[in-house]
Design an enzyme around this catalytic site. Structure first.
Site, PDB file in Angstrom:
ATOM      1  N   ALA A  11       0.817  -1.218   0.000  1.00  0.00           N
ATOM      2  CA  ALA A  11       0.000   0.000   0.000  1.00  0.00           C
ATOM      3  C   ALA A  11       0.850   1.267   0.000  1.00  0.00           C
ATOM      4  O   ALA A  11       0.322   2.367  -0.103  1.00  0.00           O
ATOM      5  CB  ALA A  11      -0.937  -0.002   1.208  1.00  0.00           C
ATOM      6  N   CYS A  12       2.160   1.127   0.106  1.00  0.00           N
ATOM      7  CA  CYS A  12       3.084   2.265   0.201  1.00  0.00           C
ATOM      8  C   CYS A  12       3.759   2.511  -1.149  1.00  0.00           C
ATOM      9  O   CYS A  12       4.424   1.612  -1.687  1.00  0.00           O
ATOM     10  CB  CYS A  12       4.132   1.965   1.278  1.00  0.00           C
ATOM     11  N   GLY A  13       3.605   3.724  -1.672  1.00  0.00           N
ATOM     12  CA  GLY A  13       4.210   4.070  -2.952  1.00  0.00           C
ATOM     13  C   GLY A  13       5.725   3.959  -2.945  1.00  0.00           C
ATOM     14  O   GLY A  13       6.321   3.462  -3.905  1.00  0.00           O
ATOM     15  N   ARG A  16       6.621   0.335  -3.175  1.00  0.00           N
ATOM     16  CA  ARG A  16       6.410  -0.187  -4.536  1.00  0.00           C
ATOM     17  C   ARG A  16       7.506   0.300  -5.481  1.00  0.00           C
ATOM     18  O   ARG A  16       7.981  -0.466  -6.338  1.00  0.00           O
ATOM     19  CB  ARG A  16       5.031   0.215  -5.066  1.00  0.00           C
TER      20      ARG A  16
END
Length: 143
Positions: A11-13, A16
């Site tokens: 969920a963390c940019g 990713r």
């Protein structure tokens, strides 16, 4: 055999983007979704020692119970802060990457480039469109 491990939150940019940079180096890391499979105390303490950072530097504030738990108060010992991270893994900042060249909290995401054993394989931009690696596999200079 995976020689790279990433403690990842999908969920963390930033997490990713780091995963994309690892894969762009030709490696397929061992991905540990640490919110589903949190590290135990020994692992967390080992990661902290390998990163050579203070426990407080690994504490994530944004989007966590940091404020409600009063963790800004300097009264908490490192061991107590680790207890909180073990009880609430969302307090562990991410992504943490372990490679043969070192262990690092990869914020900003480009920090992973310093510990990847192989070169980048081609152009790569972050999710927000910011170019990080050019077509020759070289780091793009920031202006």
């Amino acid at each position: 055999m995976n020689t790279i491990t990433i403690y990842h939150n999908p969920a963390c940019g930033t997490s990713r983007n780091v995963l994309a940079l690892i894969r762009n180096s030709g490696e397929e890391p061992c991905v540990i979704e640490y919110l589903k499979t949190p590290p135990d105390r020994a692992t967390l303490e080992r990661l902290l020692a390998e990163m050579a950072i203070p426990v407080r530097e690994l504490l994530r504030q944004k989007g966590t119970p940091f404020e409600e738990l009063g963790l800004a108060d300097p009264k908490w010992t490192d061991q107590q802060l680790i207890d909180f991270m073990l009880e609430h893994p969302i307090l562990i900042n991410r992504p943490i990457v372990v490679t043969p060249l070192g262990t690092r909290l990869c914020r900003p995401s480009e920090a992973v480039l310093d510990i990847l054993p192989g070169p980048q394989q081609g152009a790569l931009s972050k999710e927000d469109g910011e170019a990080v690696i050019d077509a020759k596999g070289q780091r793009v200079a920031k202006h």
